[in-house]
Write a protein that holds these residues in place. Structure first.
Motif, short mmCIF file in Angstrom:
data_model
loop_
_atom_site.label_atom_id
_atom_site.label_comp_id
_atom_site.label_asym_id
_atom_site.label_seq_id
_atom_site.Cartn_x
_atom_site.Cartn_y
_atom_site.Cartn_z
N PRO A 106 -41.18 16.14 -8.06
CA PRO A 106 -41.75 15.12 -9.24
C PRO A 106 -40.93 14.21 -9.72
CG PRO A 106 -41.09 17.27 -10.15
CD PRO A 106 -40.63 17.42 -8.73
N ASN A 107 -41.20 13.24 -10.57
CA ASN A 107 -40.42 12.38 -11.36
C ASN A 107 -40.43 13.04 -12.75
OD1 ASN A 107 -42.31 10.59 -9.52
ND2 ASN A 107 -40.26 9.68 -9.78
N ALA A 108 -41.39 13.96 -13.35
CA ALA A 108 -41.35 14.61 -14.50
C ALA A 108 -41.91 15.86 -14.50
CB ALA A 108 -41.79 13.41 -15.48
N VAL A 109 -41.43 16.78 -15.33
CA VAL A 109 -42.45 17.93 -15.45
C VAL A 109 -42.39 18.40 -16.81
CG1 VAL A 109 -42.20 20.55 -15.06
CG2 VAL A 109 -41.06 18.93 -13.26
N ILE A 201 -33.03 26.78 -17.10
CA ILE A 201 -32.76 26.94 -15.77
C ILE A 201 -33.62 25.77 -15.36
CG2 ILE A 201 -33.76 27.99 -13.51
CD1 ILE A 201 -33.14 30.76 -15.09
N ALA A 202 -34.88 25.58 -15.40
CA ALA A 202 -35.59 24.34 -15.08
C ALA A 202 -35.14 22.95 -15.16
CB ALA A 202 -37.16 24.43 -15.82
N ARG A 203 -34.40 22.99 -16.55
CA ARG A 203 -33.80 21.60 -16.84
C ARG A 203 -32.72 21.34 -16.09
NH1 ARG A 203 -33.82 18.86 -21.42
NH2 ARG A 203 -31.60 18.90 -21.75
N ALA A 204 -31.79 22.47 -15.84
CA ALA A 204 -30.60 22.39 -14.73
C ALA A 204 -30.83 21.88 -13.38
CB ALA A 204 -29.71 23.69 -14.64
N GLY A 206 -33.81 20.24 -12.74
CA GLY A 206 -34.36 18.84 -12.89
C GLY A 206 -33.14 17.85 -13.03
N ARG A 207 -32.14 18.21 -13.53
CA ARG A 207 -30.79 17.34 -13.41
C ARG A 207 -30.21 17.17 -11.90
NH1 ARG A 207 -29.73 19.94 -18.39
NH2 ARG A 207 -28.42 21.81 -17.45
N ASP A 208 -30.46 18.02 -11.25
CA ASP A 208 -29.87 18.11 -9.72
C ASP A 208 -30.93 17.26 -8.93
OD1 ASP A 208 -27.96 18.87 -7.93
OD2 ASP A 208 -29.66 19.94 -6.83
N TYR A 209 -32.21 17.33 -9.09
CA TYR A 209 -33.38 16.69 -8.45
C TYR A 209 -33.50 15.35 -8.85
CZ TYR A 209 -34.39 20.63 -5.05
OH TYR A 209 -34.37 21.34 -3.93
N GLY A 210 -33.25 15.17 -9.97
CA GLY A 210 -33.46 13.80 -10.69
C GLY A 210 -34.94 13.71 -11.55
N PHE A 211 -35.31 14.91 -12.13
CA PHE A 211 -36.68 14.71 -12.98
C PHE A 211 -36.59 15.00 -14.22
CE2 PHE A 211 -37.11 18.50 -10.14
CZ PHE A 211 -37.37 19.38 -11.44
N GLY A 212 -37.13 14.47 -15.16
CA GLY A 212 -36.89 14.91 -16.70
C GLY A 212 -37.91 16.15 -17.05
N ILE A 213 -37.62 16.86 -17.97
CA ILE A 213 -38.33 17.92 -18.37
C ILE A 213 -38.77 17.94 -19.81
CG2 ILE A 213 -38.34 20.40 -18.68
CD1 ILE A 213 -37.27 20.94 -16.19
N THR A 214 -40.00 17.79 -20.21
CA THR A 214 -40.38 18.30 -21.61
C THR A 214 -40.94 19.46 -21.81
OG1 THR A 214 -42.37 16.84 -21.08
CG2 THR A 214 -40.45 15.63 -22.06
N GLY A 307 -36.21 9.91 -16.69
CA GLY A 307 -35.08 10.65 -15.65
C GLY A 307 -34.74 11.65 -16.84
N PRO A 308 -33.70 12.69 -16.06
CA PRO A 308 -33.25 13.71 -16.75
C PRO A 308 -32.26 13.44 -17.89
CG PRO A 308 -32.22 13.56 -14.51
CD PRO A 308 -33.52 12.54 -14.60
#
Length: 309
Positions: A106-109, A201-204, A206-214, A307-308
């Motif tokens: 995804p682009n964001a989660v 874990i999810a944020r890490a 996301g940084r590798d795959y290039g999506f941001g998490i809220t 982005g992350p």
């Protein structure tokens, strides 16, 4: 049956098509989609039954309301409802990993969480376990020759449930482990620690795959006042859960940055002074409630699309 076994996460919905509810072949519920044909950012909404949309029509679940409000500001997003009834945060992270393994990034989660983690902790007496983990433990290796006694116990338990249903007797399900005082404080701290570990874990990832998490800690009925007569009855029916929810919320509120991240948003008090009905039960929102929560999520979600961090 409404569920099918799914590796890593235990269960997903079976495909279904009705008047108000549609679930595809992957067990994913239908979400409202913008008719615009422009390039669409892909957004995953993760969580339990409050994300899946218990009590709401397809077009009025939280993911659908988010999609509609994004469209209203010119963002034709592809919003995917990856919520499932009963999922604690660890299962949502596992579901995210399953999507990534399948090449669906995804682009964001968005993680809309809290209810399932607290409920499962009180049910199991341990934080971090999925709901009804005692059933999984009872069923483990039940077909092995040395487990004949366990198999008999499982079969008779199932017979008892069926008999209770046919005879309209109360069924003891979703049992709650009583927690009080110091035990409540310790269990609440453990709930938050488990959630934070999963979020990090999810944020890490996301940084590798290039999506941001809220992350959004969801509202529950225990902090709403005034309550409608119906809501009051629902609150009273789940009064045994109030202490653990209240203590977990207190811990979140006492931190300027829960889980050590800026994008952790506490929505517990979203309906604290809302006179209009917003809850179907102690945790699930009305369709109007889903719309209101989407409005609160929208500003920070738009930032996450960048982005992350």
């Amino acid at each position: 049956a409404s569920d099918v076994y799914k590796r890593q996460v235990y269960w997903r919905r079976l495909p279904y098509g009705g008047q108000f509810i549609h679930v595809d072949q992957q067990g994913i519920r239908l979400t409202w989609q913008s008719p615009a044909v422009s390039a669409r950012p892909r957004i995953f909404i993760m969580g339990g039954s409050t994300v899946w949309g218990t009590g709401s029509r397809d077009a009025f679940t939280l993911p659908s309301e988010i999609a509609k409000q994004l469209a209203a500001v010119g963002i034709a997003a592809d919003v995917v409802n990856l919520g499932e009834s009963g999922y604690v945060t660890a299962q949502s992270v596992a579901m995210l990993l399953e999507q990534l393994r399948a090449g669906d990034a995804p682009n964001a989660v968005v993680f809309y969480i809290g209810v399932e983690d607290v409920f499962a902790a009180q049910q199991n007496g341990v934080a971090g376990w999925p709901q009804n983990e005692m059933n999984r433990r009872a069923e483990f290796n039940v077909t092995q020759p040395y487990s004949i006694g366990k198999l008999f116990a499982v079969l008779t338990a199932g017979t008892s449930r069926v008999s209770a249903l046919l005879l309209q007797r109360p069924v003891m399900s979703n049992s709650i482990v009583a927690v009080e005082g110091e035990r409540t404080r310790a269990l609440a701290a453990s709930v938050l620690a488990q959630v934070c570990s999963n979020v990090r874990i999810a944020r890490a990832i996301g940084r590798d795959y290039g999506f941001g998490i809220t992350v959004y800690w969801q509202p529950v009925i225990f902090t709403k006042s005034p309550l409608t007569p119906y809501e009051q009855r629902e609150r009273d029916r789940r009064a045994g859960l109030a202490a653990l929810f209240d203590e977990t919320h207190r811990l979140i509120g006492a931190s300027t940055s829960p889980c050590g991240i800026a994008d952790f948003h506490d929505l517990t008090l979203a309906f604290a002074a809302q006179a209009a009905p917003r809850f179907l039960d102690a945790m699930h929102l009305t369709e109007d409630g889903n719309r209101d929560v989407a409005t609160l999520i929208l500003p920070t979600l738009r930032k996450a699309l960048a982005g992350p961090k």
